[in-house]
Design a protein around this motif. Structure first.
Motif, PDB file in Angstrom:
ATOM      1  N   LYS A 175     -20.607 -15.251 -21.137  1.00 48.23           N
ATOM      2  CA  LYS A 175     -19.971 -15.262 -22.457  1.00 48.23           C
ATOM      3  C   LYS A 175     -19.438 -16.665 -22.713  1.00 48.23           C
ATOM      4  O   LYS A 175     -18.765 -17.244 -21.871  1.00 48.23           O
ATOM      5  CB  LYS A 175     -18.831 -14.247 -22.496  1.00 48.23           C
ATOM      6  CG  LYS A 175     -18.266 -13.976 -23.885  1.00 48.23           C
ATOM      7  CD  LYS A 175     -17.314 -12.780 -23.832  1.00 48.23           C
ATOM      8  CE  LYS A 175     -16.820 -12.399 -25.223  1.00 48.23           C
ATOM      9  NZ  LYS A 175     -15.866 -13.389 -25.745  1.00 48.23           N
ATOM     10  N   ASP A 176     -19.747 -17.203 -23.886  1.00 48.69           N
ATOM     11  CA  ASP A 176     -19.375 -18.572 -24.213  1.00 48.69           C
ATOM     12  C   ASP A 176     -17.924 -18.641 -24.677  1.00 48.69           C
ATOM     13  O   ASP A 176     -17.624 -18.507 -25.871  1.00 48.69           O
ATOM     14  CB  ASP A 176     -20.308 -19.136 -25.293  1.00 48.69           C
ATOM     15  CG  ASP A 176     -21.756 -19.162 -24.829  1.00 48.69           C
ATOM     16  OD1 ASP A 176     -21.975 -19.307 -23.617  1.00 48.69           O
ATOM     17  OD2 ASP A 176     -22.652 -19.030 -25.674  1.00 48.69           O
ATOM     18  N   GLY A 177     -17.040 -18.817 -23.722  1.00 51.20           N
ATOM     19  CA  GLY A 177     -15.624 -18.979 -24.054  1.00 51.20           C
ATOM     20  C   GLY A 177     -15.058 -17.778 -24.788  1.00 51.20           C
ATOM     21  O   GLY A 177     -15.367 -16.631 -24.493  1.00 51.20           O
ATOM     22  N   ASN A 178     -14.231 -18.068 -25.776  1.00 56.35           N
ATOM     23  CA  ASN A 178     -13.568 -17.013 -26.552  1.00 56.35           C
ATOM     24  C   ASN A 178     -14.249 -16.725 -27.881  1.00 56.35           C
ATOM     25  O   ASN A 178     -13.784 -15.901 -28.665  1.00 56.35           O
ATOM     26  CB  ASN A 178     -12.102 -17.390 -26.806  1.00 56.35           C
ATOM     27  CG  ASN A 178     -11.303 -17.441 -25.523  1.00 56.35           C
ATOM     28  OD1 ASN A 178     -11.494 -16.611 -24.641  1.00 56.35           O
ATOM     29  ND2 ASN A 178     -10.416 -18.431 -25.408  1.00 56.35           N
ATOM     30  N   LYS A 179     -15.344 -17.412 -28.151  1.00 59.78           N
ATOM     31  CA  LYS A 179     -16.000 -17.199 -29.441  1.00 59.78           C
ATOM     32  C   LYS A 179     -16.710 -15.855 -29.470  1.00 59.78           C
ATOM     33  O   LYS A 179     -17.046 -15.273 -28.432  1.00 59.78           O
ATOM     34  CB  LYS A 179     -16.990 -18.335 -29.726  1.00 59.78           C
ATOM     35  CG  LYS A 179     -18.332 -18.201 -29.045  1.00 59.78           C
ATOM     36  CD  LYS A 179     -19.250 -19.339 -29.467  1.00 59.78           C
ATOM     37  CE  LYS A 179     -20.679 -19.117 -28.994  1.00 59.78           C
ATOM     38  NZ  LYS A 179     -21.358 -18.015 -29.682  1.00 59.78           N
ATOM     39  N   ARG A 180     -16.939 -15.365 -30.667  1.00 64.55           N
ATOM     40  CA  ARG A 180     -17.635 -14.095 -30.826  1.00 64.55           C
ATOM     41  C   ARG A 180     -19.068 -14.226 -30.314  1.00 64.55           C
ATOM     42  O   ARG A 180     -19.816 -15.105 -30.714  1.00 64.55           O
ATOM     43  CB  ARG A 180     -17.654 -13.681 -32.298  1.00 64.55           C
ATOM     44  CG  ARG A 180     -18.248 -12.302 -32.551  1.00 64.55           C
ATOM     45  CD  ARG A 180     -18.080 -11.918 -34.021  1.00 64.55           C
ATOM     46  NE  ARG A 180     -18.982 -12.679 -34.869  1.00 64.55           N
ATOM     47  CZ  ARG A 180     -20.202 -12.251 -35.250  1.00 64.55           C
ATOM     48  NH1 ARG A 180     -20.621 -11.076 -34.861  1.00 64.55           N
ATOM     49  NH2 ARG A 180     -20.962 -12.981 -36.031  1.00 64.55           N
ATOM     50  N   CYS A 181     -19.433 -13.360 -29.386  1.00 62.40           N
ATOM     51  CA  CYS A 181     -20.759 -13.420 -28.759  1.00 62.40           C
ATOM     52  C   CYS A 181     -21.532 -12.160 -29.122  1.00 62.40           C
ATOM     53  O   CYS A 181     -21.033 -11.041 -28.948  1.00 62.40           O
ATOM     54  CB  CYS A 181     -20.609 -13.543 -27.243  1.00 62.40           C
ATOM     55  SG  CYS A 181     -22.103 -14.099 -26.397  1.00 62.40           S
ATOM     56  N   THR A 182     -22.730 -12.333 -29.645  1.00 63.33           N
ATOM     57  CA  THR A 182     -23.507 -11.200 -30.153  1.00 63.33           C
ATOM     58  C   THR A 182     -24.688 -10.893 -29.234  1.00 63.33           C
ATOM     59  O   THR A 182     -25.320 -11.791 -28.671  1.00 63.33           O
ATOM     60  CB  THR A 182     -24.033 -11.483 -31.564  1.00 63.33           C
ATOM     61  OG1 THR A 182     -24.810 -12.683 -31.534  1.00 63.33           O
ATOM     62  CG2 THR A 182     -22.879 -11.634 -32.545  1.00 63.33           C
ATOM     63  N   VAL A 183     -24.980  -9.602 -29.115  1.00 67.45           N
ATOM     64  CA  VAL A 183     -26.058  -9.135 -28.246  1.00 67.45           C
ATOM     65  C   VAL A 183     -26.933  -8.148 -29.011  1.00 67.45           C
ATOM     66  O   VAL A 183     -26.427  -7.229 -29.657  1.00 67.45           O
ATOM     67  CB  VAL A 183     -25.497  -8.441 -26.987  1.00 67.45           C
ATOM     68  CG1 VAL A 183     -26.628  -7.812 -26.162  1.00 67.45           C
ATOM     69  CG2 VAL A 183     -24.709  -9.418 -26.129  1.00 67.45           C
TER      70      VAL A 183
END
Length: 276
Positions: A175-183
């Motif tokens: 997961k890239d840091g605290n940014k919103r990560c979409t799957v």
């Protein structure tokens, strides 16, 4: 809503990819009983004198060649008896349009060779967009090997978990840091919701598309079935084959076979099928 499911989810454990557990199963009209055995080597030695098939292979037709060839190298005669087949799921037609849309996903999660095959079909229809893929294990990754050679810039298989299960994949997907990560999760209709729940708990936004389903084969040749009943070993790689199809095909036949499957498949079937 941070987690999206575009069709109903039926809880069923994901298919297994390796063969290591050996269990004896007795089929009868009234019950299925199971006991453990230490190895199939003694069993193979016991049946060498017979001309009948020694192992029945039950995966979908066309996907058994590697196992059949590997066993043939050891002088083990196999019989192919496909019990399941894979059909398009209710969301398969949406997948290409989702991949073609302006919205991109940080990850595409693929958890079986079958899911990979259906994904590749839609990915090509969408014009080969750039995607970053997380796979559950080496067997799933192999679906993309030829494509990676010709599509290095647009198809990147970038992650596999330390253990080939959906739960571990969900706990380890980067997961890239605290940014919103979409799957984007193209899945079987019968797959559990372990992956989307695990990812959601870690803060991922998940879109699940049920792109394929597993169903019984339309027809089983009676002659092939009669030969299969003489084999002492049945190899399975799908919970569906055991839960639904294997008992029904053999109902009324009271005999002992050795079921060869993966430990995770045993776990998914539960104690009602296996006892030690």
């Amino acid at each position: 809503m941070p987690m999206l499911s575009l069709s109903s989810i039926s809880p069923l454990a994901p298919p297994c990819s390796s063969l290591s557990l050996h269990t004896g199963i007795s089929f009868s009209p009234s019950r299925i009983g199971v006991s453990s055995t230490s190895s199939t080597s003694q069993l193979i030695q016991h049946t060498k004198s017979s001309s009948n098939p020694k192992v029945v292979i039950t995966r979908e037709r066309g996907k058994n060649a590697k196992l059949i060839d590997a066993l043939a190298e050891h002088g083990i005669n196999c019989l192919e008896l496909p019990l399941i087949q894979h059909n398009r799921g209710p969301d398969m037609d949406r997948l290409a349009s989702v991949l073609s849309a302006e919205t991109t996903f940080d990850w595409i999660v693929i958890t079986s060779p079958e899911a990979g095959s259906f994904f590749v079909e839609a990915w090509k229809a969408a014009g080969n967009p750039s995607v970053r893929i997380g796979v559950v294990g080496a067997g799933t990754a192999s679906i993309f090997e030829n494509l990676i050679q010709s599509q290095k810039k647009s198809l990147d298989v970038a992650f596999a978990p330390s253990k080939a299960t959906g739960k571990v994949l969900a706990s380890e997907l980067p997961k890239d840091g605290n940014k919103r990560c979409t799957v984007l999760y193209p899945a079987s209709v019968k797959a559990s919701n372990d992956i989307e729940e695990g990812l959601f708990c870690r803060g991922f936004q998940v879109v699940r598309l049920n792109t394929y389903t597993t169903v019984p084969v339309d027809h089983v040749d009676q002659i092939v079935l009669e030969k299969a009943l003489l084999a002492p070993v049945v190899a399975v790689a799908s919970p569906s084959a055991v839960r639904l199809h294997l008992p029904s095909l053999l109902l009324g036949q009271f005999f002992w076979v050795y079921l060869v499957c993966a430990p995770l498949l045993q776990q998914s079937l539960g104690q009602s099928y296996f006892r030690t």
